[in-house]
Design a protein around this motif. Structure first.
Motif, mmCIF file in Angstrom:
data_model
loop_
_atom_site.group_PDB
_atom_site.id
_atom_site.type_symbol
_atom_site.label_atom_id
_atom_site.label_comp_id
_atom_site.label_asym_id
_atom_site.label_seq_id
_atom_site.Cartn_x
_atom_site.Cartn_y
_atom_site.Cartn_z
ATOM 1 N N GLN A 233 0.821 -1.209 0.000
ATOM 2 C CA GLN A 233 0.000 0.000 0.000
ATOM 3 C C GLN A 233 0.856 1.260 0.000
ATOM 4 N N MET A 234 1.917 1.275 0.772
ATOM 5 C CA MET A 234 2.774 2.463 0.839
ATOM 6 C C MET A 234 3.443 2.736 -0.501
ATOM 7 N N TYR A 235 3.882 1.693 -1.187
ATOM 8 C CA TYR A 235 4.516 1.913 -2.489
ATOM 9 C C TYR A 235 3.506 2.421 -3.512
ATOM 10 N N MET A 236 2.323 1.844 -3.511
ATOM 11 C CA MET A 236 1.331 2.248 -4.502
ATOM 12 C C MET A 236 0.771 3.646 -4.229
ATOM 13 N N GLN A 237 0.542 3.980 -2.966
ATOM 14 C CA GLN A 237 -0.158 5.210 -2.627
ATOM 15 C C GLN A 237 0.766 6.374 -2.262
ATOM 16 N N VAL A 238 1.981 6.088 -1.791
ATOM 17 C CA VAL A 238 2.885 7.155 -1.346
ATOM 18 C C VAL A 238 4.122 7.242 -2.223
ATOM 19 N N TYR A 239 4.933 6.187 -2.242
ATOM 20 C CA TYR A 239 6.225 6.256 -2.933
ATOM 21 C C TYR A 239 6.075 6.437 -4.445
ATOM 22 N N PHE A 240 5.007 5.889 -5.025
ATOM 23 C CA PHE A 240 4.797 6.013 -6.478
ATOM 24 C C PHE A 240 3.734 7.046 -6.832
ATOM 25 N N HIS A 241 3.412 7.954 -5.928
ATOM 26 C CA HIS A 241 2.388 8.961 -6.198
ATOM 27 C C HIS A 241 2.797 9.796 -7.412
ATOM 28 N N PRO A 242 1.903 9.997 -8.381
ATOM 29 C CA PRO A 242 2.273 10.688 -9.622
ATOM 30 C C PRO A 242 2.726 12.131 -9.424
ATOM 31 N N ALA A 243 2.207 12.817 -8.400
ATOM 32 C CA ALA A 243 2.632 14.204 -8.167
ATOM 33 C C ALA A 243 4.069 14.252 -7.650
ATOM 34 N N SER A 244 4.428 13.339 -6.734
ATOM 35 C CA SER A 244 5.800 13.268 -6.235
ATOM 36 C C SER A 244 6.756 12.945 -7.370
ATOM 37 N N ARG A 245 6.346 12.027 -8.224
ATOM 38 C CA ARG A 245 7.189 11.662 -9.368
ATOM 39 C C ARG A 245 7.305 12.821 -10.348
ATOM 40 N N GLY A 246 6.245 13.640 -10.463
ATOM 41 C CA GLY A 246 6.312 14.813 -11.316
ATOM 42 C C GLY A 246 7.347 15.804 -10.831
ATOM 43 N N MET A 247 7.428 16.006 -9.511
ATOM 44 C CA MET A 247 8.468 16.870 -8.948
ATOM 45 C C MET A 247 9.854 16.261 -9.154
ATOM 46 N N GLU A 248 9.931 14.950 -9.029
ATOM 47 C CA GLU A 248 11.208 14.264 -9.244
ATOM 48 C C GLU A 248 11.680 14.419 -10.688
ATOM 49 N N VAL A 249 10.755 14.273 -11.638
ATOM 50 C CA VAL A 249 11.092 14.421 -13.051
ATOM 51 C C VAL A 249 11.503 15.866 -13.352
ATOM 52 N N THR A 250 10.796 16.835 -12.777
ATOM 53 C CA THR A 250 11.146 18.242 -12.980
ATOM 54 C C THR A 250 12.538 18.523 -12.441
ATOM 55 N N LEU A 251 12.856 17.988 -11.246
ATOM 56 C CA LEU A 251 14.195 18.138 -10.679
ATOM 57 C C LEU A 251 15.238 17.466 -11.560
ATOM 58 N N ASP A 252 14.903 16.291 -12.059
ATOM 59 C CA ASP A 252 15.799 15.562 -12.959
ATOM 60 C C ASP A 252 16.160 16.399 -14.180
ATOM 61 N N ARG A 253 15.144 17.001 -14.812
ATOM 62 C CA ARG A 253 15.378 17.771 -16.039
ATOM 63 C C ARG A 253 16.153 19.066 -15.771
ATOM 64 N N LEU A 254 15.904 19.719 -14.632
ATOM 65 C CA LEU A 254 16.632 20.964 -14.380
ATOM 66 C C LEU A 254 18.095 20.676 -14.037
ATOM 67 N N LEU A 255 18.370 19.578 -13.319
ATOM 68 C CA LEU A 255 19.762 19.209 -13.049
ATOM 69 C C LEU A 255 20.469 18.772 -14.327
ATOM 70 N N TYR A 256 19.739 18.091 -15.200
ATOM 71 C CA TYR A 256 20.285 17.696 -16.502
ATOM 72 C C TYR A 256 20.688 18.931 -17.299
ATOM 73 N N ARG A 257 19.810 19.964 -17.285
ATOM 74 C CA ARG A 257 20.115 21.197 -18.018
ATOM 75 C C ARG A 257 21.286 21.940 -17.381
ATOM 76 N N ALA A 258 21.316 22.013 -16.050
ATOM 77 C CA ALA A 258 22.428 22.688 -15.374
ATOM 78 C C ALA A 258 23.758 22.006 -15.682
ATOM 79 N N LYS A 259 23.744 20.673 -15.726
ATOM 80 C CA LYS A 259 24.969 19.942 -16.044
ATOM 81 C C LYS A 259 25.409 20.226 -17.476
ATOM 82 N N GLN A 260 24.457 20.254 -18.407
ATOM 83 C CA GLN A 260 24.774 20.604 -19.796
ATOM 84 C C GLN A 260 25.461 21.964 -19.869
ATOM 85 N N LEU A 261 24.865 22.942 -19.222
ATOM 86 C CA LEU A 261 25.388 24.310 -19.281
ATOM 87 C C LEU A 261 26.766 24.414 -18.629
#
Length: 454
Positions: A233-261
């Motif tokens: 239940q914790m993995y399905m409802q908390v750890y894999f929550h789509p909003a948390s993953r959306g923030m994770e993906v946004t952080l991923d992309r901004l760090l990717y861009r910062a590294k490029q620059l």
């Protein structure tokens, strides 16, 4: 130097306790444990959030790796003390010291926002944990060497699962260990997700050592079964929550861009503490200087970046306006996903920076995994039965990979009336048709999350 036993170590004049919201008190009776807690490497864990981006979905989830590590130590201490009282023939009391030190230090190598940071900068928190324990430059290493010169190696061998005693390894890392028992209870408490709770006191009562590791008395079946369901239940409802993953993906992309620059010498403002990571040559000293606060400060400065992509992605993260998602079926919908990413590119977004596939999955329990020892129940006659053979509920969950695959895109593309889209109206309409008419699932749970997670 001959290694000291746990009882030979200096005891504190008076027991030290840490008040804990999950376990009531964390008890420290020996100076060695308190000295490890007081090292600068362990204190750094106060500045590392346990749940990373989940705090942006569950606002109470701001607890740290520090509190989790103390919790794992406390659960391990209770278990080992019970083993010494009730199973002196099965448990070697000389293993107490290495077990408690490994429990306390098991997460000391975590970096800011944990798995996102690891992915972008190709770090491994378990390897860094062992590096911290073994490096002669760390305070932790110096404290451990007071036991014996070889003691840091013994503690590190528990982290790497190479220690000769399987009981010690399984207490710290198995399919039901002190680490998992603490983080499930702690994360459920701070997120408010009550379905993550389970009967911890009963599990601590029925756990026992045997020759090949750790097992549980059969009469504790339902408590162990409840733990498996709670983990699911914790993995399905908390750890894999789509909003948390959306923030994770946004952080991923901004760090990717910062590294490029940075690698193109175009990153401004520069953030010197992160330069070694952008240039792929961080030392252990560099790593230990970085925490959640450092990364947050860097992102705040990048909201003023001259690079439009980096500044926008940084503002999206700081202001909690993450990329949003649609689910898709892997192995079937990849052509549709490629088409959607291409349409995003045509809508004046860079698809490498504004789209990303995020796949999250977990095995709640699996008795077939070679890397994990199955959970064993000890019956009244002394024979063993594997958990899923005794529990129909666990058998249903066992071996079934749970999770989903999501394509993250700019939020505007999922709105009914997006702004600034008129000049791309035809492409936008095509994007929406693909979502509605193809096998991609319309993001109903993204609608729910905006109602529930503020």
């Amino acid at each position: 130097m001959e290694m000291k036993t746990f009882e030979e170590l200096d005891r504190l004049p008076m027991e030290k306790v840490f008040k804990d919201p999950v376990h009531d008190y964390v008890h420290v009776r020996h100076k060695l444990i308190l000295d490890l807690i007081d090292t600068k490497e362990f204190q750094r864990l106060r500045r590392i959030k346990q749940l990373g981006t989940s705090q942006y979905t569950f606002h109470g989830a701001e607890h740290s790796r520090f509190s989790h590590s103390l919790g794992v130590y406390e659960l391990t201490r209770r278990i080992v003390d019970m083993f010494e009282r009730n199973y002196p023939n099965e448990w070697d009391s000389e293993m107490k010291l290495v077990t408690l030190c490994a429990a306390l230090l098991h997460d000391v190598g975590h970096g800011p926002f944990s798995h996102t940071f690891e992915k972008i900068f190709d770090t491994d928190h378990e390897k860094i944990t062992t590096d911290i324990i073994l490096s002669e430059e760390t305070e932790i290493n110096a404290v451990l060497k007071r036991v014996s010169l070889d003691f840091p190696n013994q503690v590190a061998s528990v982290i790497t699962k190479e220690h000769a005693n399987p009981q010690v390894v399984q207490l710290i890392s198995s399919q039901i260990d002190a680490d998992r028992m603490d983080y499930l209870q702690r994360d459920a408490f701070f997120t408010g997700a009550t379905y993550g709770a389970f009967d911890l006191s009963r599990i601590l009562r029925v756990i026992r050592p045997y020759k090949d590791g750790i097992a549980f008395q059969y009469q504790g079946l339902h408590a162990v079964e409840d733990y498996i369901v709670s983990r699911f239940q914790m993995y399905m409802q908390v750890y894999f929550h789509p909003a948390s993953r959306g923030m994770e993906v946004t952080l991923d992309r901004l760090l990717y861009r910062a590294k490029q620059l940075c690698q193109e010498d175009r990153l401004y403002p520069r953030f010197p503490l992160l330069d070694p990571f952008f240039n792929d040559n961080p030392t252990l000293e560099d790593y230990l200087k970085v925490d959640d606060g450092v990364l947050q400060a860097a992102i705040i400065t990048w909201t003023e970046s001259k690079d439009a992509y980096l500044s926008e992605l940084s503002r999206m993260f700081i202001d909690r306006k993450p990329l949003k998602s649609v689910t898709f079926e892997k192995g079937k919908d990849e052509p549709i996903v490629d088409k959607l990413r291409g349409l995003v590119d045509q809508l004046n977004y860079d698809k490498e920076l504004y789209t990303l596939i995020n796949s999250s999955s977990d095995l709640p329990y699996d008795y077939k995994l070679k890397s994990k020892v199955p959970i064993q129940l000890i019956q009244a006659d002394g024979t063993f039965v594997e958990l899923s053979q005794a529990s129909p509920i666990v058998k249903t969950l066992s071996g079934n990979l749970q999770g989903d695959h999501r394509l993250y895109v700019p939020k505007e593309l999922l709105d009914d009336n997006p702004k600034n889209i008129n000049m791309f109206q035809e492409t936008y309409d095509e994007f929406k048709r693909y979502i509605r008419n193809q096998a991609v699932i319309w993001p109903e749970d993204d609608v729910k999350e905006t109602q529930n997670d503020h």
